[in-house]
Design a protein around this motif. Structure first.
Motif, PDB file in Angstrom:
ATOM      1  N   GLN A 195     -11.151   5.177  16.548  1.00  0.00           N
ATOM      2  CA  GLN A 195     -11.163   5.547  15.083  1.00  0.00           C
ATOM      3  C   GLN A 195      -9.920   6.480  15.120  1.00  0.00           C
ATOM      4  OE1 GLN A 195     -13.155   4.925  12.372  1.00  0.00           O
ATOM      5  NE2 GLN A 195     -11.454   5.886  11.278  1.00  0.00           N
ATOM      6  N   ARG A 230     -11.257 -10.714  11.387  1.00  0.00           N
ATOM      7  CA  ARG A 230     -10.600 -10.354   9.822  1.00  0.00           C
ATOM      8  C   ARG A 230      -9.152 -10.402   9.673  1.00  0.00           C
ATOM      9  NH1 ARG A 230     -12.584  -4.275   8.642  1.00  0.00           N
ATOM     10  NH2 ARG A 230     -12.344  -5.229   6.355  1.00  0.00           N
ATOM     11  N   LEU A 270      -3.231   2.038  12.280  1.00  0.00           N
ATOM     12  CA  LEU A 270      -3.835   1.403  11.070  1.00  0.00           C
ATOM     13  C   LEU A 270      -3.542  -0.307  11.679  1.00  0.00           C
ATOM     14  CD1 LEU A 270      -2.619   3.122   8.058  1.00  0.00           C
ATOM     15  CD2 LEU A 270      -4.991   3.158   9.156  1.00  0.00           C
ATOM     16  N   TRP A 292      -6.436  -2.793   5.712  1.00  0.00           N
ATOM     17  CA  TRP A 292      -6.558  -1.999   6.904  1.00  0.00           C
ATOM     18  C   TRP A 292      -7.884  -1.763   7.666  1.00  0.00           C
ATOM     19  CZ3 TRP A 292      -1.487  -1.500   8.220  1.00  0.00           C
ATOM     20  CH2 TRP A 292      -0.476  -1.277   7.068  1.00  0.00           C
ATOM     21  N   VAL A 293      -7.840  -2.105   9.068  1.00  0.00           N
ATOM     22  CA  VAL A 293      -8.792  -1.570   9.954  1.00  0.00           C
ATOM     23  C   VAL A 293      -8.370  -0.419  10.332  1.00  0.00           C
ATOM     24  CG1 VAL A 293      -9.826  -1.989  12.078  1.00  0.00           C
ATOM     25  CG2 VAL A 293      -9.344  -3.906  10.496  1.00  0.00           C
ATOM     26  N   ASP A 294      -8.982   0.752  10.307  1.00  0.00           N
ATOM     27  CA  ASP A 294      -8.475   2.029  10.592  1.00  0.00           C
ATOM     28  C   ASP A 294      -9.066   2.544  12.004  1.00  0.00           C
ATOM     29  OD1 ASP A 294     -11.250   2.421   9.957  1.00  0.00           O
ATOM     30  OD2 ASP A 294     -10.639   4.324   8.692  1.00  0.00           O
ATOM     31  N   ASP A 309       0.956  -1.171   0.060  1.00  0.00           N
ATOM     32  CA  ASP A 309       0.017   0.069  -0.066  1.00  0.00           C
ATOM     33  C   ASP A 309       0.908   1.065   0.133  1.00  0.00           C
ATOM     34  OD1 ASP A 309      -2.048   1.690  -0.011  1.00  0.00           O
ATOM     35  OD2 ASP A 309      -3.114   1.104   1.987  1.00  0.00           O
ATOM     36  N   ASP A 321      -5.984   1.073   2.097  1.00  0.00           N
ATOM     37  CA  ASP A 321      -6.776   0.388   1.432  1.00  0.00           C
ATOM     38  C   ASP A 321      -7.893  -0.574   2.527  1.00  0.00           C
ATOM     39  OD1 ASP A 321      -7.803  -1.852  -0.245  1.00  0.00           O
ATOM     40  OD2 ASP A 321      -5.907  -2.478  -0.693  1.00  0.00           O
ATOM     41  N   PRO A 322      -9.300  -0.424   2.122  1.00  0.00           N
ATOM     42  CA  PRO A 322     -10.049  -1.214   2.987  1.00  0.00           C
ATOM     43  C   PRO A 322      -9.813  -2.716   3.127  1.00  0.00           C
ATOM     44  CG  PRO A 322     -11.276  -0.219   1.127  1.00  0.00           C
ATOM     45  CD  PRO A 322      -9.736   0.194   1.267  1.00  0.00           C
ATOM     46  N   ASP A 323      -9.356  -3.022   2.065  1.00  0.00           N
ATOM     47  CA  ASP A 323      -9.093  -4.733   1.970  1.00  0.00           C
ATOM     48  C   ASP A 323      -8.055  -4.841   2.891  1.00  0.00           C
ATOM     49  OD1 ASP A 323     -11.389  -5.019   0.277  1.00  0.00           O
ATOM     50  OD2 ASP A 323     -10.320  -4.723  -1.352  1.00  0.00           O
TER      51      ASP A 323
END
Length: 263
Positions: A43, A108, A76, A28-30, A17, A24-26
C-alpha cells in the motif's frame, strides 16, 4: 541534451490526472506490485497537496517484502495482473532469484498502451536514501515474454548544492527481443523542483526527454501493453527525518496499439 522533443499530439490526452482529489481510482492502483507481497506492505502512502500528490515514506511503513528489506515503497501504477496464488506469473518479475504470487490480483488494464507518449511533471525527493522513479513495464498478461521496461527516469535524492543525475533507458529483463541500454545523465537543474519528463515509444524507437529536450534516443521499444509506474523508494534502513516525500504534479498520456508485432 540531444535537441528538442517532438511536439505533443494535437489531440487531447486519453489519460490525465492532476491529483486534485488524490489518485483517480479509474486510472491508478495505489500499491507497488501487490501480487508479490501482502496488501499492507504494498500500500502506497500519500497526501493531497495544492501542487499535486505528495508520495510519502512514513516512519512506521513496513518493508515491501521481508526478503527485500530494507526497502520501502510508495507507488502508483496504471493496472495490475497476476497468475494464481503461488505461481510465478505477474507483472514485472524484476528479481533474478524469482518471485511468487502472495496476493492474487485481478487483471486491470486501466491505462496500458503498447505505444504512445507520456508526460510526467515531478519534483524529486531531497530526503536521505530516497529515489523517485517512473517506468513503463510490460503487463505480461498475454505472455511472460512481454516484460521489457522503458525507464523514464530514476533520480536519487541529493543534498543542497550537489549535482543531480538521472538514469534513463530500456531494460530487457526477460524479453530477448530487447537489449538493456541505460545511461546516467548529469542534470543542469535542481530536480527537487518541478520538471516534466517525457517518454515517446513505438515503431521500434524510444525517446526519453525532459523539459522539451531529448535526453536519450534508442533504436528499440517494447511493442506490447505497458503499465505506467511512478514510485518513491527508501533504500536502506530507516534513518533521518520522516515523512520522506516527493511530488507528482501531473500526468498525461496518449496511447495506441503497436503497429508492428515482432516474433
Amino acid at each position: 541534451m540531444l535537441g528538442p522533443l517532438p511536439a505533443a499530439p494535437a489531440t487531447p490526452p486519453d489519460m490525465q490526472d492532476r491529483f486534485s482529489n488524490g489518485p483517480d481510482p479509474d486510472l491508478w492502483v495505489d500499491g507497488y506490485l501487490p501480487q508479490w507481497t501482502t496488501p499492507d506492505r504494498a500500500q502506497a502512502r500519500y497526501g493531497r497537496h495544492s501542487d499535486g500528490l505528495l508520495l510519502r515514506i512514513d516512519e512506521d511503513q513496513p518493508d515491501w517484502r521481508p526478503a527485500d528489506a530494507p526497502l520501502r515503497v510508495s507507488n502508483l501504477q496504471t493496472g495490475s495482473f497476476s497468475g494464481p496464488l503461488g505461481s510465478t506469473r505477474g507483472t514485472h518479475r524484476h528479481r533474478p532469484d524469482g518471485l511468487r504470487v502472495e496476493t492474487e490480483v485481478p487483471l486491470r488494464l486501466l491505462w496500458a498502451p503498447a505505444a504512445g507518449r507520456v508526460d510526467i511533471e515531478v519534483s524529486a525527493s531531497r530526503d536521505l536514501d530516497c529515489m523517485l522513479a517512473a517506468w513503463l513495464v510490460g503487463t505480461e498478461h498475454r505472455s511472460a515474454r512481454d516484460c521489457g521496461e522503458v525507464c523514464i527516469f530514476e533520480i536519487d535524492a541529493r543534498a543542497a548544492g550537489e549535482t543531480w543525475t538521472a538514469r534513463t533507458g530500456v531494460k530487457a529483463h526477460h524479453d530477448d527481443r530487447l537489449t538493456t541500454r541505460m545511461i546516467e545523465t548529469a542534470l543542469p537543474f535542481d530536480a527537487g523542483s518541478p520538471h516534466v519528463w517525457t517518454a515517446i515509444w513505438g515503431d521500434g524507437e524510444t525517446i526519453i526527454g525532459c523539459d522539451g529536450e531529448i535526453v536519450q534516443r534508442l533504436p528499440q521499444a517494447p511493442d506490447y501493453p505497458l503499465f505506467l509506474m511512478i514510485d518513491l523508494f527508501e533504500i536502506g534502513p530507516p534513518r533521518g527525518t520522516y515523512p520522506k516525500t516527493a511530488m507528482v504534479h501531473s500526468v498525461r498520456g496518449w496511447g495506441r496499439s503497436a503497429r508492428v508485432s515482432r516474433g
